[in-house]
Design a protein around this motif. Structure first.
Motif, mmCIF file in Angstrom:
data_model
loop_
_atom_site.group_PDB
_atom_site.id
_atom_site.type_symbol
_atom_site.label_atom_id
_atom_site.label_comp_id
_atom_site.label_asym_id
_atom_site.label_seq_id
_atom_site.Cartn_x
_atom_site.Cartn_y
_atom_site.Cartn_z
ATOM 1 N N LEU A 1 0.811 -1.225 0.000
ATOM 2 C CA LEU A 1 0.000 0.000 0.000
ATOM 3 C C LEU A 1 0.846 1.277 0.000
ATOM 4 O O LEU A 1 0.303 2.381 0.039
ATOM 5 N N THR B 1 -3.592 -6.951 1.010
ATOM 6 C CA THR B 1 -4.091 -6.879 -0.358
ATOM 7 C C THR B 1 -4.015 -8.270 -0.987
ATOM 8 O O THR B 1 -3.221 -9.111 -0.574
ATOM 9 N N GLN C 1 -9.424 -8.244 -6.866
ATOM 10 C CA GLN C 1 -8.464 -7.370 -6.191
ATOM 11 C C GLN C 1 -9.139 -6.927 -4.901
ATOM 12 O O GLN C 1 -10.244 -6.398 -4.934
ATOM 13 N N PHE D 1 -8.820 -5.392 -0.662
ATOM 14 C CA PHE D 1 -8.217 -4.856 0.553
ATOM 15 C C PHE D 1 -9.037 -5.458 1.693
ATOM 16 O O PHE D 1 -10.266 -5.463 1.643
ATOM 17 N N PHE E 1 -6.008 -0.424 -7.503
ATOM 18 C CA PHE E 1 -5.412 -0.204 -6.180
ATOM 19 C C PHE E 1 -5.661 1.236 -5.723
ATOM 20 O O PHE E 1 -6.049 1.474 -4.575
#
Length: 115
Positions: A27, A50, A66, A68, A101
């Motif tokens: 990150l 992640t 993807q 988090f 991201f």
């Protein structure tokens, strides 16, 4: 699992090992949120693992997932447990993955600010 983990004796070690939004790990370069002054304070307040899964087909490259997954120390003083997931996005290059991201970083910062 993340909520349960927060009650275990090993939680501080687990928490400290998570990447930090705009600071380190996967990150560290997620910083687009910092262009918005109301979100700048989220730097260092989001700790999240992640995960990325890409799949190549005969025609396309697909970002299958993807995510988090972690904690936000929000402006309210609460520690939020959260997960953001993006699934099944056709991409043309790694730049598209990087943008996902960044978008997840912006969403994480909004959660920090608003909750």
């Amino acid at each position: 699992m993340v909520t349960i983990t927060s009650h275990l004796p090993v939680f501080p070690v687990f928490f400290d090992a998570l990447p930090i939004l705009g600071v380190d790990g996967s990150l560290a370069t997620v910083t687009e949120f910092q262009t918005n002054p109301s979100l700048l304070g989220a730097t260092g307040k989001v700790h999240a693992k992640t995960g990325t899964f890409l799949q190549e087909t005969k025609q396309d490259l697909v970002l299958k997932s993807q995510a988090f997954f972690g904690y936000i120390d929000a402006t309210s003083g609460r520690r939020l447990v959260y997960q953001l997931v993006v699934n099944d996005v056709k991409i043309s290059s790694i730049t598209d993955v990087i943008q996902v991201f960044q978008n997840e970083g912006i969403l994480s910062a909004v959660l920090w600010r608003d909750f």
